[in-house]
Design an enzyme around this catalytic site. Sequence first.
Site, PDB file in Angstrom:
ATOM      1  CE  LYS A   1      -2.292  -1.074   4.164  1.00  0.00           C
ATOM      2  NZ  LYS A   1      -1.399  -2.663   4.262  1.00  0.00           N
TER       3      LYS A   1
ATOM      4  NE  ARG B   1      -4.265  -1.234  10.626  1.00  0.00           N
ATOM      5  CZ  ARG B   1      -3.157  -0.715   9.368  1.00  0.00           C
ATOM      6  NH1 ARG B   1      -3.651   0.478   8.995  1.00  0.00           N
ATOM      7  NH2 ARG B   1      -2.745  -1.751   9.497  1.00  0.00           N
TER       8      ARG B   1
ATOM      9  NE  ARG C   1       7.377  -2.635   6.324  1.00  0.00           N
ATOM     10  CZ  ARG C   1       6.581  -2.454   6.762  1.00  0.00           C
ATOM     11  NH1 ARG C   1       5.548  -2.181   5.359  1.00  0.00           N
ATOM     12  NH2 ARG C   1       5.834  -2.798   7.628  1.00  0.00           N
TER      13      ARG C   1
ATOM     14  NE  ARG D   1       6.320  -0.413  10.067  1.00  0.00           N
ATOM     15  CZ  ARG D   1       5.423  -0.292   9.786  1.00  0.00           C
ATOM     16  NH1 ARG D   1       5.579   0.236   8.146  1.00  0.00           N
ATOM     17  NH2 ARG D   1       4.053  -0.578   9.734  1.00  0.00           N
TER      18      ARG D   1
ATOM     19  NE  ARG E   1       2.087  -4.821  11.267  1.00  0.00           N
ATOM     20  CZ  ARG E   1       3.383  -4.063  10.134  1.00  0.00           C
ATOM     21  NH1 ARG E   1       4.164  -5.051  10.278  1.00  0.00           N
ATOM     22  NH2 ARG E   1       3.045  -3.932   9.259  1.00  0.00           N
TER      23      ARG E   1
HETATM   24  P1  AP5 Z   1       5.074  -1.789   1.944  1.00  0.00           P
HETATM   25  O1  AP5 Z   1       4.292  -0.403   1.030  1.00  0.00           O
HETATM   26  O2  AP5 Z   1       5.614  -0.870   3.249  1.00  0.00           O
HETATM   27  O3  AP5 Z   1       3.222  -2.600   2.594  1.00  0.00           O
HETATM   28  P2  AP5 Z   1       2.579  -2.064   3.642  1.00  0.00           P
HETATM   29  O4  AP5 Z   1       1.412  -2.324   2.732  1.00  0.00           O
HETATM   30  O5  AP5 Z   1       2.202  -0.818   3.244  1.00  0.00           O
HETATM   31  O6  AP5 Z   1       2.482  -2.503   4.270  1.00  0.00           O
HETATM   32  P3  AP5 Z   1       2.545  -1.527   5.986  1.00  0.00           P
HETATM   33  O7  AP5 Z   1       3.399  -2.910   6.848  1.00  0.00           O
HETATM   34  O8  AP5 Z   1       3.100  -0.322   6.085  1.00  0.00           O
HETATM   35  O9  AP5 Z   1       0.780  -1.759   6.507  1.00  0.00           O
HETATM   36  P4  AP5 Z   1       0.298  -2.072   6.859  1.00  0.00           P
HETATM   37  O10 AP5 Z   1      -1.216  -1.652   7.150  1.00  0.00           O
HETATM   38  O11 AP5 Z   1       0.671  -2.900   8.612  1.00  0.00           O
HETATM   39  O12 AP5 Z   1       0.904  -0.371   8.083  1.00  0.00           O
HETATM   40  P5  AP5 Z   1       1.148   1.094   8.925  1.00  0.00           P
HETATM   41  O13 AP5 Z   1       2.190   1.807   9.310  1.00  0.00           O
HETATM   42  O14 AP5 Z   1       0.009   1.482   8.122  1.00  0.00           O
HETATM   43  O15 AP5 Z   1       5.378  -2.774   1.662  1.00  0.00           O
HETATM   44  C1  AP5 Z   1       6.375  -4.145   2.260  1.00  0.00           C
HETATM   45  C2  AP5 Z   1       7.250  -4.662   1.914  1.00  0.00           C
HETATM   46  O16 AP5 Z   1       7.571  -5.155   0.515  1.00  0.00           O
HETATM   47  C3  AP5 Z   1       8.756  -3.430   1.251  1.00  0.00           C
HETATM   48  O17 AP5 Z   1       9.885  -3.514   1.886  1.00  0.00           O
HETATM   49  C4  AP5 Z   1       8.407  -3.335   0.219  1.00  0.00           C
HETATM   50  O18 AP5 Z   1       9.719  -2.925  -0.387  1.00  0.00           O
HETATM   51  C5  AP5 Z   1       7.696  -5.067  -0.503  1.00  0.00           C
HETATM   52  N1  AP5 Z   1       7.310  -4.801  -1.636  1.00  0.00           N
HETATM   53  C6  AP5 Z   1       6.150  -3.707  -1.790  1.00  0.00           C
HETATM   54  N2  AP5 Z   1       5.749  -3.944  -2.843  1.00  0.00           N
HETATM   55  C7  AP5 Z   1       6.234  -4.893  -3.882  1.00  0.00           C
HETATM   56  C8  AP5 Z   1       6.157  -5.967  -4.418  1.00  0.00           C
HETATM   57  N3  AP5 Z   1       5.125  -5.570  -5.813  1.00  0.00           N
HETATM   58  N4  AP5 Z   1       6.778  -6.700  -4.701  1.00  0.00           N
HETATM   59  C9  AP5 Z   1       7.546  -7.053  -4.690  1.00  0.00           C
HETATM   60  N5  AP5 Z   1       8.377  -6.243  -3.231  1.00  0.00           N
HETATM   61  C10 AP5 Z   1       7.380  -5.600  -2.326  1.00  0.00           C
HETATM   62  O19 AP5 Z   1       0.442   0.642  10.234  1.00  0.00           O
HETATM   63  C11 AP5 Z   1       1.025   0.087  11.351  1.00  0.00           C
HETATM   64  C12 AP5 Z   1       0.401  -0.134  12.814  1.00  0.00           C
HETATM   65  O20 AP5 Z   1      -0.041   1.129  12.922  1.00  0.00           O
HETATM   66  C13 AP5 Z   1      -0.773  -0.586  12.916  1.00  0.00           C
HETATM   67  O21 AP5 Z   1      -0.830  -1.667  13.426  1.00  0.00           O
HETATM   68  C14 AP5 Z   1      -2.022  -0.321  13.776  1.00  0.00           C
HETATM   69  O22 AP5 Z   1      -1.375  -0.195  15.709  1.00  0.00           O
HETATM   70  C15 AP5 Z   1      -1.766   0.905  13.864  1.00  0.00           C
HETATM   71  N6  AP5 Z   1      -2.879   1.904  12.857  1.00  0.00           N
HETATM   72  C16 AP5 Z   1      -2.634   2.807  11.151  1.00  0.00           C
HETATM   73  N7  AP5 Z   1      -3.208   2.913  10.869  1.00  0.00           N
HETATM   74  C17 AP5 Z   1      -4.742   2.584  11.932  1.00  0.00           C
HETATM   75  C18 AP5 Z   1      -5.982   2.289  11.328  1.00  0.00           C
HETATM   76  N8  AP5 Z   1      -6.157   2.917  10.579  1.00  0.00           N
HETATM   77  N9  AP5 Z   1      -6.841   2.674  12.902  1.00  0.00           N
HETATM   78  C19 AP5 Z   1      -6.084   1.594  14.336  1.00  0.00           C
HETATM   79  N10 AP5 Z   1      -4.818   1.342  14.307  1.00  0.00           N
HETATM   80  C20 AP5 Z   1      -4.375   2.201  13.181  1.00  0.00           C
END
Ligand code: AP5
Length: 208
Positions: free
Chosen positions: A13, A88, A122, A153, A164
């Site tokens: 994402k 979410r 990552r 992270r 997660r």
């Molecule tokens: P990446 O693009 O970083 O993936 P992502 O989907 O953004 O993953 P996140 O882990 O950031 O999502 P998340 O939703 O768990 O975390 P968030 O920060 O929102 O890609 C991942 C890896 O794969 C990278 O190394 C990349 O290079 C590689 N990659 C990407 N595309 C690829 C491809 N096509 N092929 C190969 N490799 C690829 O949330 C973190 C925490 O914050 C949550 O756990 C929660 O505690 C809190 N939080 C955030 N938002 C909320 C909410 N709305 N409500 C409640 N709590 C929340």
Amino acid sequence: MNIIFLGPPGAGKGTQAQRICAALNIPQISTGDILRRAIKEQTPTGLKAKSYIDAGKLVADEVIIDIVKDRLAQEDCQNGYILDGFPRTVPQAEALTHIANIDSVIELAVDDQHLINRLSGRRVCLKCGATYHISLLDGKTTCAACGEELIQRDDDKAETVLNRLTVYHDQTAPLVSFYEEKGLLHRIDGAQGMDVIFQSIMETLGVK
Ligand code: AP5
């Protein structure tokens, strides 16, 4: 255009949101990035959120909804945005209907084993938000965009990743049918290469 990126942790994402936002000249609203910045700056919200994030749990709906409401009211969101990581939960999605009109929801679908491999490799830049994978870094440890030291992270450690994924399947996956019923959902295979996914999203959004 107001767009949601939906998908499990590690689905890509953030990676695709950065690229699409640059192409459309709209801001990426990542609730995860906002919370990590708040933790780094030790704000009251950051101090409250830290234990939830470190455990792989979701931060309370009220906290996140207020953050998003404030952010979407800012000037740079008036011509569109990508919501990355929000909503979410069903209550968050319901609250969003009172805050914004969403044009499109892009779901990036990837299976769990693939996600575990991606997240364990990552590396991120906390300064500018750029994301990398160790397999493509060639031993480099600093951000190509801004020179900052890259980090793993805390919530990308093995046990937290599994939590997660469980939280995603229990609390976030129901949003797929929520948006399907509204006719807004577009599913894209997130296991493809990054460039192929980027093109598919652009085509889905009707942008050449
Ligand atoms: P990446 O693009 O970083 O993936 P992502 O989907 O953004 O993953 P996140 O882990 O950031 O999502 P998340 O939703 O768990 O975390 P968030 O920060 O929102 O890609 C991942 C890896 O794969 C990278 O190394 C990349 O290079 C590689 N990659 C990407 N595309 C690829 C491809 N096509 N092929 C190969 N490799 C690829 O949330 C973190 C925490 O914050 C949550 O756990 C929660 O505690 C809190 N939080 C955030 N938002 C909320 C909410 N709305 N409500 C409640 N709590 C929340």
